[in-house]
Design a protein around this motif. Structure first.
Motif, PDB file in Angstrom:
ATOM      1  N   ALA A  46      30.727  36.413  -5.811  1.00  0.00           N
ATOM      2  CA  ALA A  46      30.535  35.610  -7.018  1.00  0.00           C
ATOM      3  C   ALA A  46      29.426  34.599  -6.776  1.00  0.00           C
ATOM      4  O   ALA A  46      29.156  34.221  -5.634  1.00  0.00           O
ATOM      5  CB  ALA A  46      31.825  34.898  -7.409  1.00  0.00           C
ATOM      6  N   ARG A  48      27.223  31.066  -8.837  1.00  0.00           N
ATOM      7  CA  ARG A  48      27.124  30.117  -9.940  1.00  0.00           C
ATOM      8  C   ARG A  48      25.831  29.332  -9.790  1.00  0.00           C
ATOM      9  O   ARG A  48      25.502  28.872  -8.690  1.00  0.00           O
ATOM     10  CB  ARG A  48      28.312  29.165  -9.929  1.00  0.00           C
ATOM     11  CG  ARG A  48      28.334  28.161 -11.086  1.00  0.00           C
ATOM     12  CD  ARG A  48      29.438  27.156 -10.886  1.00  0.00           C
ATOM     13  NE  ARG A  48      29.614  26.230 -11.982  1.00  0.00           N
ATOM     14  CZ  ARG A  48      28.884  25.139 -12.175  1.00  0.00           C
ATOM     15  NH1 ARG A  48      27.892  24.845 -11.355  1.00  0.00           N
ATOM     16  NH2 ARG A  48      29.130  24.336 -13.206  1.00  0.00           N
ATOM     17  N   THR A  54      27.504  32.340 -14.343  1.00  0.00           N
ATOM     18  CA  THR A  54      28.202  32.939 -13.217  1.00  0.00           C
ATOM     19  C   THR A  54      27.955  34.444 -13.172  1.00  0.00           C
ATOM     20  O   THR A  54      27.615  35.069 -14.178  1.00  0.00           O
ATOM     21  CB  THR A  54      29.714  32.688 -13.287  1.00  0.00           C
ATOM     22  OG1 THR A  54      30.224  33.206 -14.523  1.00  0.00           O
ATOM     23  CG2 THR A  54      30.039  31.200 -13.192  1.00  0.00           C
ATOM     24  N   LYS A  55      28.153  35.001 -11.987  1.00  0.00           N
ATOM     25  CA  LYS A  55      27.988  36.432 -11.775  1.00  0.00           C
ATOM     26  C   LYS A  55      29.073  36.859 -10.816  1.00  0.00           C
ATOM     27  O   LYS A  55      29.305  36.183  -9.812  1.00  0.00           O
ATOM     28  CB  LYS A  55      26.609  36.736 -11.189  1.00  0.00           C
ATOM     29  CG  LYS A  55      26.353  38.196 -10.890  1.00  0.00           C
ATOM     30  CD  LYS A  55      26.165  39.001 -12.146  1.00  0.00           C
ATOM     31  CE  LYS A  55      25.756  40.425 -11.823  1.00  0.00           C
ATOM     32  NZ  LYS A  55      25.624  41.257 -13.055  1.00  0.00           N
ATOM     33  N   TYR A  56      29.737  37.989 -11.110  1.00  0.00           N
ATOM     34  CA  TYR A  56      30.810  38.486 -10.261  1.00  0.00           C
ATOM     35  C   TYR A  56      30.579  39.939  -9.877  1.00  0.00           C
ATOM     36  O   TYR A  56      30.016  40.722 -10.653  1.00  0.00           O
ATOM     37  CB  TYR A  56      32.162  38.389 -10.981  1.00  0.00           C
ATOM     38  CG  TYR A  56      32.626  36.989 -11.269  1.00  0.00           C
ATOM     39  CD1 TYR A  56      32.332  36.366 -12.472  1.00  0.00           C
ATOM     40  CD2 TYR A  56      33.379  36.283 -10.327  1.00  0.00           C
ATOM     41  CE1 TYR A  56      32.762  35.080 -12.737  1.00  0.00           C
ATOM     42  CE2 TYR A  56      33.816  34.990 -10.588  1.00  0.00           C
ATOM     43  CZ  TYR A  56      33.498  34.398 -11.791  1.00  0.00           C
ATOM     44  OH  TYR A  56      33.943  33.124 -12.054  1.00  0.00           O
ATOM     45  N   LEU A  61      36.098  41.025 -10.709  1.00  0.00           N
ATOM     46  CA  LEU A  61      36.029  40.539 -12.090  1.00  0.00           C
ATOM     47  C   LEU A  61      37.428  40.482 -12.705  1.00  0.00           C
ATOM     48  O   LEU A  61      38.183  41.446 -12.626  1.00  0.00           O
ATOM     49  CB  LEU A  61      35.130  41.472 -12.896  1.00  0.00           C
ATOM     50  CG  LEU A  61      34.568  40.946 -14.212  1.00  0.00           C
ATOM     51  CD1 LEU A  61      33.722  39.722 -13.983  1.00  0.00           C
ATOM     52  CD2 LEU A  61      33.756  42.039 -14.913  1.00  0.00           C
ATOM     53  N   THR A  65      37.634  33.469  -9.737  1.00  0.00           N
ATOM     54  CA  THR A  65      36.887  32.534 -10.572  1.00  0.00           C
ATOM     55  C   THR A  65      36.108  31.568  -9.680  1.00  0.00           C
ATOM     56  O   THR A  65      36.695  30.936  -8.796  1.00  0.00           O
ATOM     57  CB  THR A  65      37.818  31.726 -11.481  1.00  0.00           C
ATOM     58  OG1 THR A  65      38.578  32.620 -12.301  1.00  0.00           O
ATOM     59  CG2 THR A  65      37.016  30.790 -12.378  1.00  0.00           C
ATOM     60  N   ILE A  66      34.817  31.480  -9.916  1.00  0.00           N
ATOM     61  CA  ILE A  66      33.970  30.556  -9.167  1.00  0.00           C
ATOM     62  C   ILE A  66      33.771  29.299 -10.003  1.00  0.00           C
ATOM     63  O   ILE A  66      33.603  29.368 -11.221  1.00  0.00           O
ATOM     64  CB  ILE A  66      32.621  31.209  -8.800  1.00  0.00           C
ATOM     65  CG1 ILE A  66      31.854  30.349  -7.810  1.00  0.00           C
ATOM     66  CG2 ILE A  66      31.797  31.527 -10.034  1.00  0.00           C
ATOM     67  CD1 ILE A  66      30.628  31.050  -7.215  1.00  0.00           C
ATOM     68  N   LEU A  77      36.272  28.994  -4.918  1.00  0.00           N
ATOM     69  CA  LEU A  77      36.542  30.369  -5.331  1.00  0.00           C
ATOM     70  C   LEU A  77      38.050  30.511  -5.452  1.00  0.00           C
ATOM     71  O   LEU A  77      38.765  30.522  -4.443  1.00  0.00           O
ATOM     72  CB  LEU A  77      35.998  31.387  -4.328  1.00  0.00           C
ATOM     73  CG  LEU A  77      36.146  32.844  -4.756  1.00  0.00           C
ATOM     74  CD1 LEU A  77      35.246  33.145  -5.957  1.00  0.00           C
ATOM     75  CD2 LEU A  77      35.818  33.805  -3.608  1.00  0.00           C
ATOM     76  N   VAL A 101      24.559  38.148  -7.022  1.00  0.00           N
ATOM     77  CA  VAL A 101      25.348  38.546  -5.847  1.00  0.00           C
ATOM     78  C   VAL A 101      24.515  39.394  -4.888  1.00  0.00           C
ATOM     79  O   VAL A 101      25.049  40.091  -4.037  1.00  0.00           O
ATOM     80  CB  VAL A 101      26.650  39.282  -6.247  1.00  0.00           C
ATOM     81  CG1 VAL A 101      27.610  38.322  -6.953  1.00  0.00           C
ATOM     82  CG2 VAL A 101      26.359  40.496  -7.112  1.00  0.00           C
TER      83      VAL A 101
END
Length: 119
Positions: A46, A48, A54-56, A61, A65-66, A77, A101
């Motif tokens: 993840a 931010r 954000t990117k997971y 997913l 959660t970041i 995290l 990522v």
């Protein structure tokens, strides 16, 4: 160069939760979490950036959660519904320009914190 210190790893049963923390020594606009198991490449989990984008990774997913406490330069995290395949050394990283990522976009790493998911 900014220093990163992770904490919060440990052992948990499948379905359990853990929260990892990463304290940065200075303001860092874009940060991420990666993980690695022995014999495999480090993979992005993840990320931010300063816009709160954000990117997971697809594998986390909806479960991870970041987030970031900007005032304290601390990245988090939150990991829920943990699975045995989440077992790895988790690393905090900095240096990206936007949430990603991709390993090559980072140049500063923490020492890692171990997460073990097992019954």
């Amino acid at each position: 160069q900014v220093q990163l210190v992770e904490s919060g790893g440990g052992s948990v049963q499948p379905g359990g939760s853990l929260r990892l923390s990463c304290r940065a020594s200075a303001y860092t606009p874009c940060m991420g979490w990666f993980r690695q198991v022995p014999g495999k490449e480090r993979e992005g989990v993840a990320s931010r950036d300063y816009t709160r984008r954000t990117k997971y990774a697809d594998s986390v997913l909806g479960r991870f959660t970041i987030s970031k406490d900007v005032a304290n330069n601390t990245l988090y995290l939150q990991m829920n519904s943990l699975k045995p395949e989440d077992t790895a050394m988790y690393y905090c990283a900095a240096g990206c320009r936007f949430a990603t990522v991709l390993l090559s976009d980072y140049h500063t790493w923490g020492q890692g914190t171990q997460v073990t998911v097992s019954s």
